[in-house]
Each structure stands twice: as C-alpha cells, then as structure tokens.
Design an enzyme around this catalytic site. Structure first.
Site: not given
Length: 276
Positions: A62, A65
């Site tokens: 994450e 991202h």
C-alpha cells in the site's frame, strides 16, 4: 464554482515510519531469530514470523501505491498518513489487513486486500494512473525475489524428491523450520503477485487497464469493482481456477528454487493449533 484545496506543504513527519510499522518489524525480526534458533514453541515462532512478514508486505504494497501517487501529483496521501506505513490508516483496515491475514492463516494464499485512496483529480496522466496501480503488485514481485533469493542462490534448504518417493535435503540442511517458514513467506508473495496482476475489476490488475478504457466502459467497470474481490475468492475455492492458479504459482516457485514440500511444511507449522 468548485473549490479544490491546494496542498503546498507536506507534513514534516509524512515519511517517518509509524510506531505500528516499527512494532510489526520488531516482532518479525525477533520471531525470525526464535525460529532460526528453535527457541520456545517453534510452531508459534513460525506463526509470528509468517504473519508479521505478510503484514509488512501488505504495508509496503500500500505504501508503494501511495508513494507513486504522491510523486504523480496527489499530495493528499501525505495528509492521510499513507506514507508512514501505518496499516490502521488504510481506507478499510478490515479488508486491507484482517481479511488477508485470515486467508493466509486458513488458506495459505496471499489474497489482495483493500487499498489506499488516491485522489485521481490530481493525476493528469493515464500512464501515471496505471503506474500507481502497478506499484503495489510490483512490490510483491520484488519481495518474492528478495525472500526467495537464498533458495535460488543455493544457500537455502531444498527438498528434492527421489525415485523412491523420499526427499533429500540439499543446500543449507540445518534450521529446517526457519527455511520452511521463509519458503512459505516467499510463496505468499508469489500468490499475491499473480493475483494482483489479474485484470479483474476492483483489483490492481483491473485498475492498471481502467484508465485506458472509454468513459462508458469505465462506468461499467466501476459497477463490478466492489464485487471483484468476492468473485475471485469464490472462484479460487469453488472452481477449477484454483487448481490452475496453484499449478502456476508452484511452477514459478520451483523456478525460484522453492520446494513445494518445503512450502507446505512451512504453512503446516504456521497452523500451530493443528495437531498434525
């Protein structure tokens, strides 16, 4: 007239790892040493080592991202705390952390979870939009290569089948429990890499191709996005797709030096509550 906030300053501690991440990293390191040394209940050691290792990979997935999103124009990810590697800051900790960990424990597969929220109004390029989505799966690919490196380099333990159906240990024959746990962790990264690149609505693979669709197709794609994860979950466990998937994953693992029996032994050790 609509107002769009202008972010001119990134919080000073935006890139400082959170105490939550540091704590997970500490448990990972300690449990890895305990597994290597055979300290205490080895099954519990392996459980902590694999689960915290998987949690770290979720955080890094994450984070990738968010980091690419930040440098692609969305500075708001810094204000949301996404750059501090804190899993509690994700849009849905239940989908991003709890559910993937449960699936790892029970099913031995690295299912993708929820995601950080990127404000796409700040992303002015289709290529950047796709790169943001690809950053997470590429992180899993990199982690798979790093964790599997000792095996394909010949330092890790390998279990090679013989003509009699037995297995012969090659490479580093000591510390079986540690090497099996490490093989299982590498296996989870391979499963996550393959799954996250599938072009399914709601998953990273689908988000990679979505920016290149026409507006009409994007609207239809978004309608199916909330159900993509559920459909994938059902397909893996209820159809032949699951058999094909594991065949591909084990094939990739073999090419990285991972023995299937070693992976299975590591996953078996992780389930410390099991009597087998």
């Amino acid at each position: 007239m609509t107002y769009e906030p202008v972010y001119t300053r990134t919080p000073r501690n935006a890139f400082v790892p959170s105490p939550v991440f540091v704590g997970i990293l500490a448990v990972f390191g300690v449990s890895g040493w305990m597994t290597w040394a055979g300290f205490g209940n080895v099954k519990v050691d392996v459980f902590l080592f694999i689960v915290t290792g998987w949690l770290l990979s979720l955080c890094l997935h994450e984070y990738a991202h968010a980091l690419v999103g930040f440098f692609s124009g969305d500075k708001t990810v810094a204000d949301r705390g996404y750059l501090r590697l804190n899993p509690l800051k994700y849009t849905s900790p239940l989908l991003s952390i709890v559910l993937p960990v449960i699936v790892v424990i029970l099913g031995g597969i690295g299912l993708p979870g929820g995601a950080v929220w990127i404000d796409h109004q700040y992303i002015r390029s289709k290529a950047k939009d796709s790169l943001i989505s690809a950053a997470g799966p590429l992180t899993n690919v990199l982690l798979a290569l790093i964790v599997a490196a000792p095996f394909w380099a010949g330092f890790g333990l390998k279990l090679v089948p013989t003509a009699t159906g037995q297995y012969v240990a090659t490479g580093e024959a000591a510390h079986l429990d540690f090497w099996s746990a490490l093989a299982a962790l590498a296996f989870l990264q391979i499963t996550a890499s393959v799954l996250n690149f599938l072009p399914i609505p709601g998953l990273d693979g689908g988000s990679i191709i979505q920016p290149w669709m026409s507006p009409a197709y994007q609207r239809a794609w978004n309608l199916f996005a909330p159900y993509g994860f559920i459909l994938l979950f059902l397909a893996l466990w209820q159809t032949r797709l699951g058999d094909w998937f594991f065949t591909i994953v084990y094939w990739l693992g073999e090419h990285l030096g991972l023995s299937q029996v070693l992976i299975q032994y590591g996953l078996q050790l992780m389930r410390f509550w099991s009597g087998s």
